[in-house]
Design a protein around this motif. Structure first.
Motif, PDB file in Angstrom:
ATOM      1  N   VAL A  76      -7.879 -16.912 -15.504  1.00 53.11           N
ATOM      2  CA  VAL A  76      -8.335 -16.805 -14.243  1.00 53.11           C
ATOM      3  C   VAL A  76      -8.432 -14.783 -14.901  1.00 53.11           C
ATOM      4  N   ILE A  77      -9.236 -14.284 -14.140  1.00 53.23           N
ATOM      5  CA  ILE A  77      -9.189 -13.339 -14.598  1.00 53.23           C
ATOM      6  C   ILE A  77      -9.528 -12.072 -13.810  1.00 53.23           C
ATOM      7  N   GLY A  78      -9.423 -10.954 -13.776  1.00 50.12           N
ATOM      8  CA  GLY A  78      -9.230 -10.563 -12.031  1.00 50.12           C
ATOM      9  C   GLY A  78     -10.521  -8.884 -12.862  1.00 50.12           C
ATOM     10  N   PHE A  79     -11.226  -8.436 -12.120  1.00 47.98           N
ATOM     11  CA  PHE A  79     -11.756  -7.609 -12.612  1.00 47.98           C
ATOM     12  C   PHE A  79     -12.226  -6.116 -11.405  1.00 47.98           C
ATOM     13  N   ALA A  80     -12.416  -5.478 -11.715  1.00 48.08           N
ATOM     14  CA  ALA A  80     -12.149  -4.394 -10.149  1.00 48.08           C
ATOM     15  C   ALA A  80     -13.496  -3.180 -11.017  1.00 48.08           C
ATOM     16  N   ARG A  81     -14.596  -2.485  -9.275  1.00 51.27           N
ATOM     17  CA  ARG A  81     -14.665  -1.692 -10.344  1.00 51.27           C
ATOM     18  C   ARG A  81     -15.438  -0.645  -9.252  1.00 51.27           C
ATOM     19  N   GLN A  82     -16.527   1.024  -9.933  1.00 44.52           N
ATOM     20  CA  GLN A  82     -16.669   1.722  -8.370  1.00 44.52           C
ATOM     21  C   GLN A  82     -17.359   1.335  -8.546  1.00 44.52           C
ATOM     22  N   ILE A  83     -19.143   1.962  -7.363  1.00 43.55           N
ATOM     23  CA  ILE A  83     -20.360   1.991  -7.509  1.00 43.55           C
ATOM     24  C   ILE A  83     -20.137   3.038  -6.339  1.00 43.55           C
ATOM     25  N   ASN A  84     -21.440   3.848  -6.196  1.00 43.92           N
ATOM     26  CA  ASN A  84     -21.861   4.863  -5.548  1.00 43.92           C
ATOM     27  C   ASN A  84     -23.422   4.138  -4.484  1.00 43.92           C
ATOM     28  N   PHE A 130     -16.166   0.218  -3.682  1.00 42.79           N
ATOM     29  CA  PHE A 130     -14.919  -0.615  -4.835  1.00 42.79           C
ATOM     30  C   PHE A 130     -14.814  -2.286  -4.259  1.00 42.79           C
ATOM     31  N   GLY A 131     -14.797  -2.163  -6.096  1.00 38.13           N
ATOM     32  CA  GLY A 131     -15.513  -4.413  -5.950  1.00 38.13           C
ATOM     33  C   GLY A 131     -14.029  -4.797  -6.543  1.00 38.13           C
ATOM     34  N   TYR A 132     -14.038  -5.965  -6.207  1.00 37.51           N
ATOM     35  CA  TYR A 132     -12.936  -7.012  -6.937  1.00 37.51           C
ATOM     36  C   TYR A 132     -13.531  -7.936  -7.415  1.00 37.51           C
ATOM     37  N   THR A 185     -16.632 -14.637  -8.335  1.00 36.54           N
ATOM     38  CA  THR A 185     -16.580 -13.750  -6.838  1.00 36.54           C
ATOM     39  C   THR A 185     -16.951 -12.742  -7.095  1.00 36.54           C
ATOM     40  N   THR A 186     -17.612 -11.848  -6.213  1.00 37.70           N
ATOM     41  CA  THR A 186     -17.252 -10.148  -6.009  1.00 37.70           C
ATOM     42  C   THR A 186     -17.460  -9.970  -4.522  1.00 37.70           C
ATOM     43  N   LYS A 187     -16.338  -9.389  -4.965  1.00 33.77           N
ATOM     44  CA  LYS A 187     -16.410  -8.571  -2.745  1.00 33.77           C
ATOM     45  C   LYS A 187     -16.697  -7.150  -2.959  1.00 33.77           C
ATOM     46  N   TYR A 188     -16.819  -6.323  -2.639  1.00 36.36           N
ATOM     47  CA  TYR A 188     -16.812  -5.134  -1.845  1.00 36.36           C
ATOM     48  C   TYR A 188     -16.454  -4.834  -0.923  1.00 36.36           C
ATOM     49  N   PHE A 189     -14.970  -3.335  -0.940  1.00 38.71           N
ATOM     50  CA  PHE A 189     -14.346  -2.337   0.445  1.00 38.71           C
ATOM     51  C   PHE A 189     -15.355  -0.996   0.442  1.00 38.71           C
ATOM     52  N   GLU A 193      -5.533  -4.436  -1.266  1.00 36.80           N
ATOM     53  CA  GLU A 193      -4.861  -5.283  -1.161  1.00 36.80           C
ATOM     54  C   GLU A 193      -5.358  -5.817  -1.048  1.00 36.80           C
ATOM     55  N   ALA A 194      -6.635  -6.627  -1.724  1.00 39.37           N
ATOM     56  CA  ALA A 194      -7.047  -8.111  -2.018  1.00 39.37           C
ATOM     57  C   ALA A 194      -6.608  -8.832  -3.062  1.00 39.37           C
ATOM     58  N   ILE A 195      -6.418  -7.682  -4.007  1.00 44.02           N
ATOM     59  CA  ILE A 195      -5.985  -7.418  -4.864  1.00 44.02           C
ATOM     60  C   ILE A 195      -4.675  -7.935  -4.659  1.00 44.02           C
ATOM     61  N   ASP A 196      -3.575  -7.620  -4.466  1.00 48.27           N
ATOM     62  CA  ASP A 196      -2.470  -8.203  -4.171  1.00 48.27           C
ATOM     63  C   ASP A 196      -2.107  -9.103  -3.308  1.00 48.27           C
ATOM     64  N   ARG A 197      -3.487  -9.383  -2.279  1.00 50.52           N
ATOM     65  CA  ARG A 197      -3.484 -10.396  -1.608  1.00 50.52           C
ATOM     66  C   ARG A 197      -3.327 -11.600  -3.175  1.00 50.52           C
ATOM     67  N   ASP A 198      -4.393 -11.476  -3.167  1.00 55.10           N
ATOM     68  CA  ASP A 198      -4.344 -12.898  -5.285  1.00 55.10           C
ATOM     69  C   ASP A 198      -3.270 -12.874  -5.643  1.00 55.10           C
ATOM     70  N   ALA A 199      -3.243 -11.401  -6.255  1.00 57.29           N
ATOM     71  CA  ALA A 199      -1.694 -11.170  -7.166  1.00 57.29           C
ATOM     72  C   ALA A 199      -0.595 -11.758  -6.760  1.00 57.29           C
ATOM     73  N   HIS A 200      -0.164 -12.393  -5.481  1.00 56.83           N
ATOM     74  CA  HIS A 200       1.063 -13.013  -4.834  1.00 56.83           C
ATOM     75  C   HIS A 200       0.881 -14.055  -4.928  1.00 56.83           C
ATOM     76  N   TRP A 201      -0.652 -14.343  -4.295  1.00 54.88           N
ATOM     77  CA  TRP A 201      -0.595 -15.859  -4.527  1.00 54.88           C
ATOM     78  C   TRP A 201      -0.658 -16.501  -6.180  1.00 54.88           C
ATOM     79  N   PHE A 202      -1.083 -16.121  -6.898  1.00 54.88           N
ATOM     80  CA  PHE A 202      -0.915 -16.751  -8.457  1.00 54.88           C
ATOM     81  C   PHE A 202       0.337 -15.831  -8.225  1.00 54.88           C
ATOM     82  N   TRP A 203       1.211 -15.019  -8.018  1.00 60.47           N
ATOM     83  CA  TRP A 203       3.134 -15.349  -8.863  1.00 60.47           C
ATOM     84  C   TRP A 203       3.217 -16.434  -8.009  1.00 60.47           C
ATOM     85  N   LYS A 204       2.963 -16.435  -6.846  1.00 61.52           N
ATOM     86  CA  LYS A 204       4.215 -17.679  -6.094  1.00 61.52           C
ATOM     87  C   LYS A 204       3.410 -19.177  -6.093  1.00 61.52           C
TER      88      LYS A 204
END
Length: 130
Positions: free
Chosen positions: A54-62, A69-71, A80-84, A92-103
């Motif tokens: 399980v690996i997370g990634f981020a990026r920004q696009i104009n 902001f991509g996650y 999976t890819t989501k943009y905000f 917050e989306a990354i926070d939510r996944d981190a919380h789940w991984f840790w919990k």
């Protein structure tokens, strides 16, 4: 097409994993496509995900004069890819996944992770501080 709370736009997805290797090999594929790996999360820098599975990634696009902001998430070869529209919504989306991984014990995180995401302290959210 990616849908955010305010706009719809096309953004670059995490690349398809067509390698016969594992997530460690995929790191190069994603980084060569413009994604940055999320290795640690929270003020104290806890593990994000469970490499190489399980690996997370981020990026920004104009696009259209606006930043998005991509996650992206790689889970055993599936992506999976989501943009905000805002950095805060992306975090917050990354926070939510981190919380789940840790919990769930999927990732090494703080010892006192609350059951509910809403109770997650600010020190466990966002990018690590130096």
């Amino acid at each position: 097409m990616k849908t955010t709370a305010q706009t719809t736009f096309t953004g670059p997805d995490l690349p398809f994993d067509d390698r016969s290797g594992d997530g460690y090999d995929y790191l190069d594929t994603a980084e060569n496509a413009g994604w940055t790996v999320i290795a640690q999360w929270g003020a104290e820098g806890y593990d994000f995900g469970a490499w190489p599975y399980v690996i997370g990634f981020a990026r920004q696009i104009n696009k259209g004069g606006k930043r998005h902001f991509g996650y992206g998430l790689y889970v055993e070869g599936d992506t999976t890819t989501k943009y905000f529209d805002t950095l805060e919504a992306c975090k917050e989306a990354i926070d939510r996944d981190a919380h789940w991984f840790w919990k769930t014990g999927q990732s090494d995180g703080p010892n006192d992770v609350p059951e509910k995401f809403e109770d997650l302290p600010a020190k466990y959210r966002g990018l690590p501080t130096d």
